[in-house]
Design an enzyme around this catalytic site. Sequence first.
Site, PDB file in Angstrom:
ATOM      1  N   GLU A  41      50.097  39.559  46.644  1.00  0.00           N
ATOM      2  CA  GLU A  41      51.094  39.480  45.448  1.00  0.00           C
ATOM      3  C   GLU A  41      51.194  41.251  44.650  1.00  0.00           C
ATOM      4  O   GLU A  41      50.486  41.670  44.634  1.00  0.00           O
ATOM      5  CB  GLU A  41      49.774  39.138  43.746  1.00  0.00           C
ATOM      6  N   HIS A  92      41.273  30.014  42.900  1.00  0.00           N
ATOM      7  CA  HIS A  92      41.871  30.804  42.266  1.00  0.00           C
ATOM      8  C   HIS A  92      41.763  30.389  40.734  1.00  0.00           C
ATOM      9  O   HIS A  92      42.316  30.207  40.053  1.00  0.00           O
ATOM     10  CB  HIS A  92      43.678  30.699  42.455  1.00  0.00           C
ATOM     11  N   ASN A 135      45.922  43.125  46.574  1.00  0.00           N
ATOM     12  CA  ASN A 135      47.444  42.074  45.218  1.00  0.00           C
ATOM     13  C   ASN A 135      47.663  43.147  44.911  1.00  0.00           C
ATOM     14  O   ASN A 135      46.032  43.725  43.896  1.00  0.00           O
ATOM     15  CB  ASN A 135      46.713  40.833  44.349  1.00  0.00           C
ATOM     16  N   TYR A 189      49.806  46.007  41.516  1.00  0.00           N
ATOM     17  CA  TYR A 189      49.855  45.515  40.241  1.00  0.00           C
ATOM     18  C   TYR A 189      50.400  46.559  39.466  1.00  0.00           C
ATOM     19  O   TYR A 189      50.937  47.261  39.104  1.00  0.00           O
ATOM     20  CB  TYR A 189      49.357  44.140  39.165  1.00  0.00           C
ATOM     21  N   ARG A 199      52.430  30.719  49.260  1.00  0.00           N
ATOM     22  CA  ARG A 199      51.244  30.991  48.968  1.00  0.00           C
ATOM     23  C   ARG A 199      50.342  30.326  47.374  1.00  0.00           C
ATOM     24  O   ARG A 199      51.233  30.341  46.498  1.00  0.00           O
ATOM     25  CB  ARG A 199      50.330  32.665  48.912  1.00  0.00           C
ATOM     26  N   GLU A 244      40.590  37.418  44.434  1.00  0.00           N
ATOM     27  CA  GLU A 244      40.652  38.426  42.905  1.00  0.00           C
ATOM     28  C   GLU A 244      39.052  38.278  42.685  1.00  0.00           C
ATOM     29  O   GLU A 244      38.840  38.053  40.962  1.00  0.00           O
ATOM     30  CB  GLU A 244      41.664  38.405  41.841  1.00  0.00           C
TER      31      GLU A 244
HETATM   32  C1  PNW Z   1      46.495  38.720  39.063  1.00  0.00           C
HETATM   33  N1  PNW Z   1      43.778  42.443  34.390  1.00  0.00           N
HETATM   34  O1  PNW Z   1      45.648  38.821  37.952  1.00  0.00           O
HETATM   35  C2  PNW Z   1      46.082  36.924  39.936  1.00  0.00           C
HETATM   36  O2  PNW Z   1      45.941  36.822  41.228  1.00  0.00           O
HETATM   37  C3  PNW Z   1      47.600  35.944  39.126  1.00  0.00           C
HETATM   38  O3  PNW Z   1      47.136  34.700  38.780  1.00  0.00           O
HETATM   39  C4  PNW Z   1      47.684  37.172  37.199  1.00  0.00           C
HETATM   40  O4  PNW Z   1      48.782  35.934  37.540  1.00  0.00           O
HETATM   41  C5  PNW Z   1      48.949  37.694  37.924  1.00  0.00           C
HETATM   42  O5  PNW Z   1      47.670  38.418  38.783  1.00  0.00           O
HETATM   43  C6  PNW Z   1      49.816  38.590  36.904  1.00  0.00           C
HETATM   44  O6  PNW Z   1      48.614  39.234  36.206  1.00  0.00           O
HETATM   45  C7  PNW Z   1      45.304  39.298  37.002  1.00  0.00           C
HETATM   46  O7  PNW Z   1      43.964  41.777  33.392  1.00  0.00           O
HETATM   47  C8  PNW Z   1      45.074  39.510  36.030  1.00  0.00           C
HETATM   48  O8  PNW Z   1      43.217  43.144  34.781  1.00  0.00           O
HETATM   49  C9  PNW Z   1      44.970  39.903  35.244  1.00  0.00           C
HETATM   50  C10 PNW Z   1      44.407  41.158  35.136  1.00  0.00           C
HETATM   51  C11 PNW Z   1      44.359  41.618  36.533  1.00  0.00           C
HETATM   52  C12 PNW Z   1      44.553  40.585  38.015  1.00  0.00           C
END
Ligand code: PNW
Length: 463
Positions: free
Chosen positions: A369, A119, A294, A296, A75, A165
Amino acid sequence: MKFFPANFTWGAATASYQIEGAWRNDGRGPSIWDAFTHLPGKTHQHQTGDVTCDHYHRVDEDVALMKAMGLKAYRFSLSWSRLLPLGRGEINEAGVAFYNRLIDALLANGITPWITLYHWDLPLALQLETDGLINPEIADHFARYAELCFERFGDRVKNWITLNEPWCSAVLGHGIGYFAPGRVSQTEPYLAAHNLLRAHAKIVDLYRRKFQPAQKGVIGITNNCDWREPQTDSAADRAAAERGLEFFLGWFADPIYRGNYPDCMRSAVGDRLPQWSDADRALVRDSSDFFGLNFYGGMLASEPPAGEAVTTTVPTGNGGMAADQRVALADDPTWEKTDMGWNVVPDFCRKMLGWIDRRYGHPPIYITENGCALPGEEDVTVAVNDTRRVGFINRYLSACHAAINDDGVDLRGYFVWSLMDNFEWALGYSKRFGLHHVDFATKKRTPKSSAHWYAGVMARNGL
Ligand code: PNW
């Protein structure tokens, strides 16, 4: 062994601004991220993506890395301003040729390309000339750009993601100014989000009418959401957690799957929340062939004490329109954290998948992700022993396996963020998410243990 379904998509992900570099080469126009990173004080040590991994000049080497680990799907995103330097009008054929080279190299090596159209790197001209995402006309510019991509790449690319996102573009880009274009407002995030959803819907409508019948690909959107776990079993805390999820993911997924923003948002945001016209509502409804997620992390959610102001937490705490949603967020001190300060909570990933499955009528889901940044990895000898990343991915994949097999979730694929260390937006090169270490002085790539381990997972289709 925990086996995954046959045809499960195993991948890794990147994004154009984070890896390509070559920011002024061969006719590329500037994006809002070029402008933002060149302002003082916006990124860690004033770092930029001008060169980053220099992927632009290392396509063959990077496809070879993927091939070496037996990657099934890759991707990546397209730089809009590499293809259309001013965002509209003249085409930069060198940009088209670059992505053709990449796509052809992937296919020649048996790797399925998954393209993200957007993106976050909006052409700067569209920001300056038309106010970017807060102007409704941006949807038309998006659709014309997408049409070019389908025309030039759609014969070979069968998996499309319109937006990555949009929550980040709205909240981080237009709410707290942490991301480009750096605007701070309590109104613009809702406008930007609305126009992004309209743009997504227009792109999908175009693809379905004009390209999908012959090209036979699929198209969807990727949203991010962190889980909200009620801090106590009280009705108020459970409602706060639900509200937190609706403000995070419902904001972007409800219009697509249910035809409107969540009730809690409409009552809390009032007339700052745009209304769906009948025509736009019809277009956005059912505008995704799959649910891209995505994932996290997550936090504990509770009802804030009456009368107490709720302010936005640090960006990585993912507060998001905190004053409107009024959810107090907290960590459990026993949770392991990544170098981003994000909680390692695989169980919450399973809960998130279940929530999506129930609320949106059992859609096919792809985790587009998931991954972690770990400390100390600028040192390659540390990075190659990334047993913590192996453990992280292993535990998340076990949670995914349980979601599929025990909860009946239709999870069809999983992409690790990221194929290689890269430019982590406002945090520059200080955070490393890669399966491969990148030495940013020499650009040398080195596989970490996690790359070898993930190769085995893909080869066995299981854990
Ligand atoms: C995602 N936050 O981003 C993105 O899709 C990627 O480009 C990025 O590198 C990856 O997660 C890791 O961070 C985010 O601060 C970046 O809340 C920051 C946030 C959330 C998502």
